[in-house]
Design a protein around this motif. Structure first.
Motif, PDB file in Angstrom:
ATOM      1  N   VAL A  36       0.841  -1.205   0.000  1.00 28.50           N
ATOM      2  CA  VAL A  36       0.000   0.000   0.000  1.00 28.50           C
ATOM      3  C   VAL A  36       0.878   1.259   0.000  1.00 28.50           C
ATOM      4  O   VAL A  36       0.635   2.206  -0.768  1.00 28.50           O
ATOM      5  N   PHE A  37       1.888   1.286   0.853  1.00 27.83           N
ATOM      6  CA  PHE A  37       2.780   2.449   0.894  1.00 27.83           C
ATOM      7  C   PHE A  37       3.529   2.603  -0.441  1.00 27.83           C
ATOM      8  O   PHE A  37       3.736   3.728  -0.930  1.00 27.83           O
ATOM      9  N   ALA A  38       3.941   1.457  -0.995  1.00 27.15           N
ATOM     10  CA  ALA A  38       4.682   1.515  -2.268  1.00 27.15           C
ATOM     11  C   ALA A  38       3.813   2.096  -3.366  1.00 27.15           C
ATOM     12  O   ALA A  38       4.262   2.961  -4.149  1.00 27.15           O
ATOM     13  N   PHE A  39       2.570   1.623  -3.470  1.00 23.49           N
ATOM     14  CA  PHE A  39       1.655   2.156  -4.480  1.00 23.49           C
ATOM     15  C   PHE A  39       1.437   3.649  -4.289  1.00 23.49           C
ATOM     16  O   PHE A  39       1.405   4.427  -5.258  1.00 23.49           O
ATOM     17  N   TYR A  40       1.302   4.049  -3.034  1.00 21.81           N
ATOM     18  CA  TYR A  40       1.036   5.466  -2.774  1.00 21.81           C
ATOM     19  C   TYR A  40       2.213   6.325  -3.231  1.00 21.81           C
ATOM     20  O   TYR A  40       2.045   7.333  -3.926  1.00 21.81           O
ATOM     21  N   PHE A  41       3.411   5.926  -2.837  1.00 24.71           N
ATOM     22  CA  PHE A  41       4.572   6.760  -3.177  1.00 24.71           C
ATOM     23  C   PHE A  41       4.942   6.672  -4.664  1.00 24.71           C
ATOM     24  O   PHE A  41       5.538   7.594  -5.205  1.00 24.71           O
ATOM     25  N   MET A  42       4.568   5.540  -5.267  1.00 17.74           N
ATOM     26  CA  MET A  42       4.806   5.449  -6.700  1.00 17.74           C
ATOM     27  C   MET A  42       3.863   6.370  -7.479  1.00 17.74           C
ATOM     28  O   MET A  42       4.216   6.936  -8.506  1.00 17.74           O
ATOM     29  N   GLU A  43       2.659   6.533  -6.983  1.00 19.35           N
ATOM     30  CA  GLU A  43       1.671   7.357  -7.669  1.00 19.35           C
ATOM     31  C   GLU A  43       1.854   8.833  -7.333  1.00 19.35           C
ATOM     32  O   GLU A  43       1.717   9.706  -8.191  1.00 19.35           O
ATOM     33  N   PHE A  44       2.142   9.079  -6.037  1.00 20.05           N
ATOM     34  CA  PHE A  44       2.309  10.480  -5.590  1.00 20.05           C
ATOM     35  C   PHE A  44       3.739  10.638  -5.076  1.00 20.05           C
ATOM     36  O   PHE A  44       3.976  10.512  -3.862  1.00 20.05           O
ATOM     37  N   ASN A  45       4.647  10.860  -5.975  1.00 18.45           N
ATOM     38  CA  ASN A  45       6.062  10.893  -5.606  1.00 18.45           C
ATOM     39  C   ASN A  45       6.622  12.311  -5.573  1.00 18.45           C
ATOM     40  O   ASN A  45       7.763  12.544  -5.940  1.00 18.45           O
ATOM     41  N   GLY A  46       5.818  13.255  -5.154  1.00 18.65           N
ATOM     42  CA  GLY A  46       6.280  14.649  -5.128  1.00 18.65           C
ATOM     43  C   GLY A  46       7.006  15.019  -3.861  1.00 18.65           C
ATOM     44  O   GLY A  46       7.227  16.208  -3.617  1.00 18.65           O
ATOM     45  N   GLY A  47       7.371  14.020  -2.978  1.00 17.83           N
ATOM     46  CA  GLY A  47       8.073  14.325  -1.734  1.00 17.83           C
ATOM     47  C   GLY A  47       7.089  14.649  -0.628  1.00 17.83           C
ATOM     48  O   GLY A  47       5.865  14.613  -0.788  1.00 17.83           O
ATOM     49  N   PHE A  48       7.641  14.993   0.534  1.00 15.13           N
ATOM     50  CA  PHE A  48       6.793  15.279   1.692  1.00 15.13           C
ATOM     51  C   PHE A  48       6.164  16.659   1.565  1.00 15.13           C
ATOM     52  O   PHE A  48       6.841  17.636   1.269  1.00 15.13           O
ATOM     53  N   SER A  49       4.876  16.709   1.835  1.00 13.80           N
ATOM     54  CA  SER A  49       4.142  17.971   1.739  1.00 13.80           C
ATOM     55  C   SER A  49       4.122  18.660   3.090  1.00 13.80           C
ATOM     56  O   SER A  49       4.160  18.013   4.141  1.00 13.80           O
ATOM     57  N   SER A  50       4.029  19.972   3.051  1.00 12.20           N
ATOM     58  CA  SER A  50       3.909  20.755   4.288  1.00 12.20           C
ATOM     59  C   SER A  50       2.472  21.182   4.536  1.00 12.20           C
ATOM     60  O   SER A  50       2.194  21.927   5.474  1.00 12.20           O
ATOM     61  N   GLN A  51       1.536  20.671   3.727  1.00  9.17           N
ATOM     62  CA  GLN A  51       0.132  21.057   3.860  1.00  9.17           C
ATOM     63  C   GLN A  51      -0.622  20.007   4.696  1.00  9.17           C
ATOM     64  O   GLN A  51      -0.512  18.797   4.470  1.00  9.17           O
TER      65      GLN A  51
END
Length: 308
Positions: A36-51
């Motif tokens: 699950v984490f892998a899929f998430y970071f593969m899809e949304f790989n823009g780094g850590f958000s501050s929002q």
């Protein structure tokens, strides 16, 4: 068939097998989380958000995806644990039942062993007393010498009681007591043997409470009559007739009263003939009015009209 196989698998469940399944569940859950984490970071790989909104969206995604699956895996692990505990409780229950049954059998065996020991102790003393009784009976039944013309002590006492008959039982009892030195010891041994049977026979209700009430009111226990019948079988007609005279008494305060009650309890006059030399004897006939009918049991002797 599937259900049967599942039940068989649950039946075969052991702590080691449960641990193995829990490890597989944990490994599977870990793999799912990683995927699950892998899929998430593969899809949304823009780094850590501050929002905050991005992190909220991330939490909703992770929670919505993993919570149902992890909850399901946790439920499976819980059910497996409950099944194993149920099996262990059932095994414990069966073991306790077996232990309880074994204890009951052990207690039953000990009870039977105790009863056997009590019976053996009673019979040991009874047959010792019976031996003393028979020796005393043999002594008064044997000839006492030339000066008695070959007569025994019983013959001498019977002559005093029946050949010179008194007018009633009281007079006959006095005549017998005058010869107490010849037969008194025998009757005392007989009384003590009967008393021992009544108070010490296994399961006796009389016990130490040896009195008129208990002798008359307490029913016979198993084998009690058998032992008294064994003792009674050694008494001849002559001795039984003298016994009927010996136990005559008129008051519960008399020292012979309990002896009389024992004679009635064990039907010791059942085989006593009411005749002497084929003639009815008025003293013996009068014993019917003195003793309770129980003393004569199922006597088959016929009363011949006319007293000697």
């Amino acid at each position: 068939m599937t259900r049967l196989n599942l039940e068989q698998k649950f039946e075969a469940l052991t702590p080691a097998l449960l641990f193995k399944w829990l490890v597989w569940i944990l490994a599977f859950a870990t793999g799912v989380v990683g995927v699950v984490f892998a899929f998430y970071f593969m899809e949304f790989n823009g780094g850590f958000s501050s929002q905050n909104a991005d992190w909220g969206t991330f939490g909703d995604f992770i929670g919505g995806t993993l919570n149902p699956l992890l909850s399901f895996l946790g439920l499976i692990a819980l059910l497996l644990t409950i099944v194993l505990q149920s099996k262990e409780l059932e095994s414990t229950r069966k073991e306790l039942e077996r232990s309880a049954l074994a204890q009951e059998k052990s207690e039953s065996a000990l009870t039977e062993q105790s009863k056997t020991q009590i019976k053996q102790q009673f019979e040991g003393t009874f047959f010792s007393l019976l031996d003393q009784h028979n020796k005393a009976l043999e002594k008064i039944s044997a000839s006492t010498g030339r000066w008695t013309n070959g007569r025994s002590d019983i013959d001498i006492v019977r002559e005093a009681v029946f050949e010179r008959p008194a007018s009633d039982l009281a007079g006959a009892k006095n005549a017998l007591e005058e010869k107490n030195g010849l037969c008194g010891h025998y009757f005392r041994v007989l009384y003590q043997t009967l008393k021992f049977i009544s108070t010490n026979v296994p399961d006796s209700h009389i016990g130490v409470s040896f009195n008129e009430s208990t002798i008359k009111d307490c029913g016979l226990v198993k084998n009690e009559k058998m032992y008294s019948n064994i003792l009674r079988s050694f008494l001849s007609y002559d001795i039984t007739q003298l016994l009927a005279i010996n136990c005559y008494c008129t008051s519960p305060q008399d020292t012979y009263w309990n002896f009389k009650l024992l004679i009635e309890r064990y039907a010791f006059l059942e085989h006593m003939p009411f005749t002497i030399d084929s003639k009815s004897n008025k003293l013996l006939l009068s014993t019917e009015q003195f003793y309770d009918q129980a003393a004569f049991g199922q006597s088959q002797f016929k009363r011949v009209p006319g007293a000697a």
